[in-house]
Design a protein around this motif. Structure first.
Motif, short mmCIF file in Angstrom:
data_model
loop_
_atom_site.label_atom_id
_atom_site.label_comp_id
_atom_site.label_asym_id
_atom_site.label_seq_id
_atom_site.Cartn_x
_atom_site.Cartn_y
_atom_site.Cartn_z
N LEU A 127 -4.56 -5.80 -27.81
CA LEU A 127 -5.06 -5.04 -26.66
C LEU A 127 -6.32 -5.65 -26.08
O LEU A 127 -6.49 -5.69 -24.86
CB LEU A 127 -5.33 -3.59 -27.10
CG LEU A 127 -4.11 -2.71 -27.32
CD1 LEU A 127 -4.53 -1.37 -27.91
CD2 LEU A 127 -3.36 -2.49 -26.02
N ASN A 128 -7.20 -6.15 -26.94
CA ASN A 128 -8.45 -6.71 -26.46
C ASN A 128 -8.26 -8.06 -25.77
O ASN A 128 -9.05 -8.42 -24.90
CB ASN A 128 -9.46 -6.86 -27.62
CG ASN A 128 -9.99 -5.51 -28.06
OD1 ASN A 128 -9.90 -4.53 -27.32
ND2 ASN A 128 -10.50 -5.46 -29.28
N SER A 129 -7.24 -8.79 -26.16
CA SER A 129 -7.04 -10.13 -25.59
C SER A 129 -6.45 -10.07 -24.19
O SER A 129 -6.50 -11.05 -23.46
CB SER A 129 -6.15 -10.95 -26.50
OG SER A 129 -4.85 -10.38 -26.54
N LYS A 130 -5.88 -8.93 -23.80
CA LYS A 130 -5.28 -8.83 -22.46
C LYS A 130 -6.34 -8.67 -21.39
O LYS A 130 -7.39 -8.13 -21.62
CB LYS A 130 -4.32 -7.65 -22.40
CG LYS A 130 -3.03 -7.96 -23.12
CD LYS A 130 -2.04 -6.80 -23.02
CE LYS A 130 -0.76 -7.16 -23.76
NZ LYS A 130 0.16 -6.04 -23.78
N SER A 185 -4.37 -5.90 -36.02
CA SER A 185 -3.64 -6.86 -35.19
C SER A 185 -3.30 -6.27 -33.82
O SER A 185 -3.35 -6.97 -32.82
CB SER A 185 -2.36 -7.32 -35.91
OG SER A 185 -1.50 -6.23 -36.12
N GLU A 186 -2.97 -4.99 -33.78
CA GLU A 186 -2.70 -4.34 -32.49
C GLU A 186 -3.97 -4.26 -31.64
O GLU A 186 -3.91 -4.42 -30.42
CB GLU A 186 -2.12 -2.93 -32.70
CG GLU A 186 -0.74 -2.91 -33.32
CD GLU A 186 0.30 -3.56 -32.45
OE1 GLU A 186 0.32 -3.32 -31.23
OE2 GLU A 186 1.12 -4.34 -32.99
N LYS A 187 -5.08 -4.01 -32.29
CA LYS A 187 -6.34 -3.94 -31.56
C LYS A 187 -6.68 -5.31 -30.94
O LYS A 187 -7.14 -5.37 -29.80
CB LYS A 187 -7.46 -3.49 -32.51
CG LYS A 187 -8.58 -2.77 -31.80
CD LYS A 187 -9.47 -2.03 -32.78
CE LYS A 187 -10.61 -2.92 -33.25
NZ LYS A 187 -11.62 -2.19 -34.00
N LYS A 188 -6.42 -6.37 -31.68
CA LYS A 188 -6.65 -7.72 -31.15
C LYS A 188 -5.77 -7.98 -29.93
O LYS A 188 -6.23 -8.56 -28.95
CB LYS A 188 -6.35 -8.76 -32.23
CG LYS A 188 -7.52 -9.05 -33.13
CD LYS A 188 -7.18 -10.16 -34.10
CE LYS A 188 -8.14 -10.18 -35.27
NZ LYS A 188 -7.64 -10.99 -36.37
#
Length: 50
Positions: A47-50, A42-45
């Motif tokens: 970071l990627n969405s920013k 969830s944290e990776k998502k």
């Protein structure tokens, strides 16, 4: 063998966990490590969405 015959006066959850060396390990891994993977994804998502 993973499960021994359960001989406890009061059949409790912790008594069941204490049956074998693997039951406690499997239980703790399920409780601790699986949520870590969930949080990581969830944290990776985020970071990627920013």
């Amino acid at each position: 063998m993973l499960f021994e015959s359960f001989t406890d006066v009061v059949p409790s959850f912790f008594g069941w966990l204490n049956q074998g060396p693997m039951t406690l390990t499997i239980f703790l891994h399920t409780l601790v490590i699986l949520p870590m993977f969930w949080i990581y994804q969830s944290e990776k998502k985020k970071l990627n969405s920013k």
